[in-house]
Enzyme design. Structure first.
Site, PDB file in Angstrom:
ATOM      1  N   SER A 222      -1.089  10.232  -2.125  1.00 38.17           N
ATOM      2  CA  SER A 222      -1.934  10.106  -3.197  1.00 38.17           C
ATOM      3  C   SER A 222      -2.564  11.285  -3.713  1.00 38.17           C
ATOM      4  CB  SER A 222      -3.079   9.178  -2.587  1.00 38.17           C
ATOM      5  OG  SER A 222      -3.955  10.037  -1.449  1.00 38.17           O
ATOM      6  N   ARG A 223      -2.668  12.282  -2.867  1.00 40.39           N
ATOM      7  CA  ARG A 223      -3.117  13.662  -3.492  1.00 40.39           C
ATOM      8  C   ARG A 223      -1.915  14.162  -4.431  1.00 40.39           C
ATOM      9  NH1 ARG A 223      -5.383  11.457   0.577  1.00 40.39           N
ATOM     10  NH2 ARG A 223      -4.016  12.436   2.125  1.00 40.39           N
TER      11      ARG A 223
ATOM     12  N   GLU B  76       0.417   0.380  -4.414  1.00 40.81           N
ATOM     13  CA  GLU B  76      -0.746   0.639  -4.749  1.00 40.81           C
ATOM     14  C   GLU B  76      -1.204   1.901  -4.807  1.00 40.81           C
ATOM     15  OE1 GLU B  76      -3.748   2.699  -2.985  1.00 40.81           O
ATOM     16  OE2 GLU B  76      -2.652   1.633  -1.262  1.00 40.81           O
TER      17      GLU B  76
ATOM     18  N   GLU C 271       0.847  -1.219  -0.022  1.00 41.45           N
ATOM     19  CA  GLU C 271       0.044  -0.240  -0.074  1.00 41.45           C
ATOM     20  C   GLU C 271       0.852   1.068  -0.089  1.00 41.45           C
ATOM     21  OE1 GLU C 271      -2.981  -0.959  -0.283  1.00 41.45           O
ATOM     22  OE2 GLU C 271      -2.999  -2.946   0.606  1.00 41.45           O
ATOM     23  N   TYR C 272       0.265   2.369  -0.450  1.00 39.02           N
ATOM     24  CA  TYR C 272       1.332   3.580  -0.618  1.00 39.02           C
ATOM     25  C   TYR C 272       1.456   4.098   0.701  1.00 39.02           C
ATOM     26  CZ  TYR C 272      -2.777   6.706  -0.293  1.00 39.02           C
ATOM     27  OH  TYR C 272      -3.976   7.184  -0.104  1.00 39.02           O
TER      28      TYR C 272
ATOM     29  N   GLU D  98      -6.280   5.766  -5.343  1.00 38.09           N
ATOM     30  CA  GLU D  98      -6.932   6.863  -5.767  1.00 38.09           C
ATOM     31  C   GLU D  98      -7.082   7.174  -7.286  1.00 38.09           C
ATOM     32  OE1 GLU D  98      -2.333   7.773  -5.710  1.00 38.09           O
ATOM     33  OE2 GLU D  98      -3.774   6.404  -4.620  1.00 38.09           O
TER      34      GLU D  98
END
Length: 292
Positions: free
Chosen positions: A167-168, A120, A93-94, A123
Site C-alpha cells: 500500500s505504501r 482493495e 484485500e491487498y 490507502e
C-alpha cells in the site's frame, strides 16, 4: 429491479469483520449485496447471526455470486482461483497475490470468466492521500522518501515486506507515476522480530525516491514522509481528519464494477497500476534475496 448479489466473506480477522459489519448495515452499496455466510478455518458456528459455511458449499452454491477474500495474504491466490473458476466475482484485500505471474494469470482467468476481480486499496481512500494528491499536482519532484514503521509481521503469512507493504508503494506510484528499482536491502534480526527494508526507486524523470519499511516490537504504526519539489517541500502530512468508512468506500467502488459503471479505460489503468506495483514488489524481493 432489485439486483442483490449473494456474498460470502472468506476469513474473519480484522478486515473480514469490518466487511461483514458493512454488509449488514444499510448503506447504498450494501443494498446490492446480500451476506449469505462466512468461511473460516476456525470452527465458529455463527457470528452475530451470520452462519459459517464450508468452502465447498460457498464454491458450489448458486446463491453465492461474490466472494470477499479477507484471509492471510499467502492464501489469497488459491482462494481467488477457486472462486473465479466457480464463476464468482471476487473482491480481495491487498496484496492479491505474492507474485506477478500469479496476478496476471488470475486477471486473465477473470476476463475469461467475465467476472470482476477487484483488489482493495483503502490507502488510496484515506484523507492523507487525498491531501497529498492535491499537494503534488503539477509540481516537479526533486527527491522524496516514505518511511513506514509498525509492529512485527510474520512473513510466512503476509509475504515479503515489499508485498505486505504494497500500500505504501501504491501511494508512491499513484503520486509520482511508474517507478523503477535502483537497489534494495533487507536487514533482519529474526530473534528480535526486527526487520528493515530499504528500497531506492526512481521516477521516469530519474528523481530518487526512497521507501523504507521498518517493523519490530515497540515500533508504533506511523508514516513519515518528505517530498522535495522545485517549488518547496512537504514534510509529513498535517492532521487532515479521521478516515471514515474506508472499507465501505472500497465496497462502493466494487459494487460500481459489478453494475458495469466503470469505463474500460478506468479499469485498464487500475489493472496496469496494480500489476506495476506487484511487479516492483517482486523485483525488490528478488533483489534482496540475491544479496543474502
Amino acid at each position: 429491479m432489485n439486483m442483490k448479489f449473494g456474498v460470502v466473506v472468506v476469513g474473519v480477522g480484522r478486515a473480514g469483520s469490518v466487511r461483514m459489519r458493512d454488509l449488514r448495515n444499510p448503506h447504498p452499496s450494501s443494498a446490492f449485496l446480500n451476506l449469505i455466510g462466512f468461511v473460516s478455518r476456525r470452527e465458529l458456528g455463527s457470528i452475530d447471526g451470520v452462519q459459517q459455511i464450508s468452502l465447498e458449499d460457498a464454491l458450489s452454491s448458486q446463491e453465492v455470486e461474490v466472494a470477499y477474500i479477507c484471509s492471510e495474504s499467502s492464501s489469497h491466490e488459491d482462494y481467488i482461483r477457486q472462486f473465479l473458476n466457480a464463476g464468482k466475482h471476487v473482491l480481495v484485500e491487498y496484496p492479491m497475490t505474492l507474485s506477478l505471474a500469479a496476478a496476471q494469470e488470475l486477471w486473465e482467468l477473470a476476463e475469461q470468466k467475465g467476472k470482476v476481480l477487484h483488489e482493495e486499496h483503502v490507502e488510496l481512500l484515506m484523507e492523507e492521500f487525498a491531501f497529498l494528491k492535491k499537494e503534488v499536482v503539477g509540481k516537479d519532484l526533486l527527491k522524496g522518501s516514505l518511511l513506514f514503521t509498525a509492529g512485527p509481521l510474520e512473513e510466512e503469512r503476509f509475504g515479503f515486506p515489499a508485498f505486505s507493504g504494497i500500500s505504501r508503494l501504491t501511494w508512491l506510484v499513484s503520486l509520482f507515476g511508474e517507478l523503477s528499482l535502483v537497489s534494495a536491502t533487507l536487514e533482519e534480526r529474526k530473534e528480535d522480530q526486527y526487520m528493515k527494508m530499504t528500497v531506492c526507486l526512481e521516477t521516469e524523470k530519474k528523481s530518487p525516491l526512497s521507501w523504507i519499511e521498518e517493523k519490530g516490537p515497540g515500533l508504533k504504526r506511523n508514516r513519515y514522509l518528505s517530498f522535495h519539489f522545485k517549488s518547496g517541500s512537504l514534510e509529513n502530512v498535517p492532521n487532515v481528519g479521521v478516515n471514515k468508512n474506508i472499507f465501505l468506500k472500497d465496497q462502493n467502488i466494487f459494487v460500481q464494477k459489478l453494475l458495469g459503471q466503470f469505463s474500460e479505460k478506468e479499469l485498464a489503468a487500475e489493472k496496469k497500476r496494480i500489476l506495476h506495483c506487484l511487479g516492483l514488489a517482486e523485483e525488490i524481493q528478488k533483489y534482496c534475496c540475491s544479496r543474502k
